[in-house]
Design a protein around this motif. Structure first.
Motif, mmCIF file in Angstrom:
data_model
loop_
_atom_site.group_PDB
_atom_site.id
_atom_site.type_symbol
_atom_site.label_atom_id
_atom_site.label_comp_id
_atom_site.label_asym_id
_atom_site.label_seq_id
_atom_site.Cartn_x
_atom_site.Cartn_y
_atom_site.Cartn_z
ATOM 1 N N ALA A 198 0.829 -1.207 0.000
ATOM 2 C CA ALA A 198 0.000 0.000 0.000
ATOM 3 C C ALA A 198 0.864 1.259 0.000
ATOM 4 N N LEU A 199 1.960 1.213 0.737
ATOM 5 C CA LEU A 199 2.875 2.362 0.764
ATOM 6 C C LEU A 199 3.523 2.565 -0.602
ATOM 7 N N LEU A 200 3.912 1.473 -1.240
ATOM 8 C CA LEU A 200 4.504 1.565 -2.572
ATOM 9 C C LEU A 200 3.496 2.154 -3.565
ATOM 10 N N GLU A 201 2.254 1.719 -3.493
ATOM 11 C CA GLU A 201 1.215 2.260 -4.379
ATOM 12 C C GLU A 201 0.983 3.748 -4.109
ATOM 13 N N LEU A 202 1.034 4.142 -2.835
ATOM 14 C CA LEU A 202 0.895 5.555 -2.481
ATOM 15 C C LEU A 202 2.048 6.367 -3.051
ATOM 16 N N ARG A 203 3.259 5.849 -2.926
ATOM 17 C CA ARG A 203 4.431 6.553 -3.463
ATOM 18 C C ARG A 203 4.345 6.670 -4.989
ATOM 19 N N GLU A 204 3.857 5.628 -5.651
ATOM 20 C CA GLU A 204 3.694 5.688 -7.106
ATOM 21 C C GLU A 204 2.661 6.743 -7.484
ATOM 22 N N TRP A 205 1.575 6.809 -6.719
ATOM 23 C CA TRP A 205 0.539 7.810 -6.984
ATOM 24 C C TRP A 205 1.101 9.217 -6.760
ATOM 25 N N GLU A 206 1.861 9.400 -5.680
ATOM 26 C CA GLU A 206 2.468 10.709 -5.401
ATOM 27 C C GLU A 206 3.419 11.111 -6.522
ATOM 28 N N GLU A 207 4.182 10.162 -7.035
ATOM 29 C CA GLU A 207 5.092 10.450 -8.140
ATOM 30 C C GLU A 207 4.310 10.866 -9.386
ATOM 31 N N GLN A 208 3.222 10.162 -9.653
ATOM 32 C CA GLN A 208 2.409 10.497 -10.823
ATOM 33 C C GLN A 208 1.824 11.904 -10.691
ATOM 34 N N VAL A 209 1.333 12.248 -9.525
ATOM 35 C CA VAL A 209 0.781 13.590 -9.288
ATOM 36 C C VAL A 209 1.864 14.648 -9.453
ATOM 37 N N GLU A 248 9.856 18.825 -6.199
ATOM 38 C CA GLU A 248 8.853 17.937 -5.606
ATOM 39 C C GLU A 248 8.787 16.617 -6.372
ATOM 40 N N MET A 249 8.921 16.678 -7.693
ATOM 41 C CA MET A 249 8.897 15.461 -8.489
ATOM 42 C C MET A 249 10.114 14.595 -8.171
ATOM 43 N N LYS A 250 11.279 15.222 -8.060
ATOM 44 C CA LYS A 250 12.493 14.464 -7.722
ATOM 45 C C LYS A 250 12.357 13.797 -6.350
ATOM 46 N N LEU A 251 11.782 14.533 -5.402
ATOM 47 C CA LEU A 251 11.581 13.980 -4.069
ATOM 48 C C LEU A 251 10.614 12.802 -4.107
ATOM 49 N N ALA A 252 9.527 12.933 -4.869
ATOM 50 C CA ALA A 252 8.553 11.842 -4.981
ATOM 51 C C ALA A 252 9.175 10.616 -5.631
ATOM 52 N N VAL A 253 10.002 10.832 -6.649
ATOM 53 C CA VAL A 253 10.686 9.711 -7.313
ATOM 54 C C VAL A 253 11.624 9.024 -6.328
ATOM 55 N N ARG A 254 12.344 9.811 -5.560
ATOM 56 C CA ARG A 254 13.287 9.261 -4.582
ATOM 57 C C ARG A 254 12.549 8.439 -3.521
ATOM 58 N N LYS A 255 11.415 8.964 -3.025
ATOM 59 C CA LYS A 255 10.649 8.247 -2.004
ATOM 60 C C LYS A 255 10.120 6.920 -2.548
#
Length: 149
Positions: free
Chosen positions: A10-21, A101-108
């Protein structure tokens, strides 16, 4: 053999969604910067066009009213140009923020994806170890059985 399951799916899916946003926000900011650059270029072209039109139509001399009209037109276009430049600067700052913000989301997301990969590798190693133990047990049982007959 136990099937691999990742507890933090679920955390991985959340991180993927955050990256997409974040990618969408960055894309929108890039489009906004591009549009504002085009607008600034059009305003500068309009300013040049005003001066060229006045040169063509009033090549002899200027009356006071014509000079005031030309000054008003140029000052109006200059004001619009300054406004578009300030909007462009603001949009470029937003673009840089969106990029960070995108770089941070990708890193997370990558951190969680790497954790999943490590856990999968650990699971595969453990499964291989268990399989090896089972094969050794079977071999030992058969060799005991053969020696006992």
């Amino acid at each position: 053999m136990k099937k691999f399951s990742f507890n933090l799916k679920a955390l991985l899916e959340l991180r993927e969604w955050e990256e997409q946003v974040a990618r969408q926000a960055f894309s929108q900011s890039v489009q906004a910067v591009s549009a504002l650059k085009d607008k600034a270029k059009r305003v500068e072209q309009e300013k040049d066009a005003i001066c060229q039109d006045w040169d063509k139509t009033h090549s002899q001399s200027f009356s006071r009213n014509e000079r005031l009209a030309l000054n008003a037109a140029i000052s109006n276009v200059s004001r619009v140009s300054e406004e578009s430049k300030s909007a462009l600067n603001l949009a470029e700052k937003k673009r840089e923020k969106a990029l960070l913000e995108m770089k941070l989301a990708v890193r997370k997301k990558k951190v969680v994806a790497n954790l999943k990969q490590r856990r999968l590798e650990e699971h595969q190693v453990e499964a291989l170890r268990q399989e090896t133990i089972e094969i050794e047990d079977i071999y030992n049982a058969r060799s005991i059985e053969r020696s006992g007959i």
